[in-house]
Design an enzyme around this catalytic site. Structure first.
Site, PDB file in Angstrom:
ATOM      1  N   GLU A 144     -74.117  30.975  52.665  1.00  0.00           N
ATOM      2  CA  GLU A 144     -73.420  29.737  53.023  1.00  0.00           C
ATOM      3  C   GLU A 144     -74.213  28.903  54.016  1.00  0.00           C
ATOM      4  OE1 GLU A 144     -70.692  27.046  55.259  1.00  0.00           O
ATOM      5  OE2 GLU A 144     -71.919  28.695  56.017  1.00  0.00           O
ATOM      6  N   ASP A 158     -72.591  35.718  55.550  1.00  0.00           N
ATOM      7  CA  ASP A 158     -73.907  35.533  56.176  1.00  0.00           C
ATOM      8  C   ASP A 158     -73.770  34.802  57.508  1.00  0.00           C
ATOM      9  OD1 ASP A 158     -73.140  33.222  54.678  1.00  0.00           O
ATOM     10  OD2 ASP A 158     -75.178  32.449  54.828  1.00  0.00           O
TER      11      ASP A 158
END
Length: 358
Positions: free
Chosen positions: A130, A72
């Site tokens: 994350e 991400d």
């Protein structure tokens, strides 16, 4: 979007996956492509949990290394698609995710495809969420559902480290410090109590705060305590009855989560303090045999990691872990995010040399 071509160079693979937007919460499409690509590799056993993909070798080696990277990014801000640029004669890839951390992910995908007979068994991890609160992190979820997948003797996170090895990481704490007052019309301020004015001592304590530099296992970690957001007031003619100062404490890995919490409570003694996010740090772990071998193979002088990374998750499970990836961490989340092509190639070469050596 066609299937990922893992025969591409790691640089071209970085271009490809950076141009697939995967802001936290929207990683599904990229996760699908990664899952399909690695599932086609006969030497890997693949497991998927949400948008986290784990691929493992089972060669019966006496040691196992986990290598992980998050897929991400923070939100895009007119910095996709990626483009090539040259700065001071050095070629770069520019765009969201090039540093944090799709260049590292591309290197991992490339090596996962090509290292069919490594010197150790390998666990590759590509995970989601994350960049947001720790309880949403794909590794947090995986640790609950499949803790056995974390079994390893050493772990490497592909977080940006300028192609150097960064040991451990600082811990991270966020807290809300509140002041309260009495709401009133601003034309008659004397009948109220201004909560924003009452927050002045909080800012004064932060301005006077002197962070520590803490040696831990030969590396020196720099701490910090800073205001990152202030919220108060409801209208331009109303004395505010509530002010909230959000503070961020980065603490050395020698300090426990409980000690960090107590430190923040002590600094803001007399105020209403609520800890809203807390992640312990990780000690360097560089004395582990595989860590020493890795450092020798890549010829790197270890440095401390000032930010928080998921090395802490492995450290909490007793697995020594380091950060090793292309890109300058100071450009992570920056709108001018860019990674040198040479660093992508160097990190691939360093990992390949170490993992493929007898």
């Amino acid at each position: 979007m066609p299937a990922l071509d893992l025969s591409q160079t790691s640089v071209d693979l970085t271009r490809t996956i950076c141009d697939i937007p995967s802001v936290s919460g929207d990683e599904g499409h990229l996760a699908d492509l990664i899952h399909d690509a690695v599932s086609a590799l006969p030497h890997l056993d693949v497991h998927r949990d949400g948008d986290t993909i784990v691929a493992r070798t089972h060669l019966g080696r006496p040691q196992r290394v986990a290598i992980a990277g998050h897929i991400d990014t923070v939100p895009v801000n007119a910095n996709l698609p990626v483009r090539d640029l040259v700065e001071d004669g050095e070629p770069y890839l520019w765009g969201r995710g090039t540093v944090d951390m799709k260049a590292g992910v591309a290197v991992q995908l490339k090596l996962a495809a090509e290292l069919t007979d490594p010197r150790v068994d390998l666990t590759w991890m590509w995970y989601d969420h994350e960049e947001v609160d720790a309880d949403l992190n794909g590794l947090t979820r995986l640790a609950r559902t499949r803790p056995d997948l974390f079994a390893a003797d050493f772990a490497i996170l592909g977080e940006p480290s300028n192609g150097a090895v960064e040991g451990g990481c600082n811990g991270n704490l966020r807290a809300l410090v509140r002041t309260r007052g009495v709401r009133a019309h601003s034309a008659r301020a004397w009948v109220g109590e201004n909560a924003i004015h009452a927050a002045a001592p909080i800012l004064a304590r932060l301005a006077e705060y002197r962070p520590r530099e803490v040696p831990v296992e030969g590396l020196v970690y720099r701490e910090g305590l800073n205001a990152v957001r202030i919220d108060g007031g409801i209208a331009g003619n109303v004395i505010p009855d509530l002010c909230v100062v959000e503070v961020n404490h980065r603490f050395a890995p020698s300090r426990t989560a409980e000690q960090a919490t107590q430190h923040v409570l002590d600094v803001f003694d007399g105020f209403d303090v609520e800890v809203i996010d807390l992640a312990p740090g990780a000690t360097p772990g560089l004395d582990a045999p595989l860590a020493r071998e890795f450092l020798a193979a890549v010829g790197a002088e270890p440095r401390p990691k000032y930010g928080w990374t998921d090395v802490a998750r492995f450290s909490a499970l007793g697995v020594p872990a380091v950060n090793y990836g292309p890109g300058d961490a100071s450009l992570a989340h920056h709108d001018d995010e860019r990674v040198p092509l040479a660093q992508i190639e160097d990190v691939e070469r360093g990992l390949r040399t170490w993992l493929a050596s007898p």
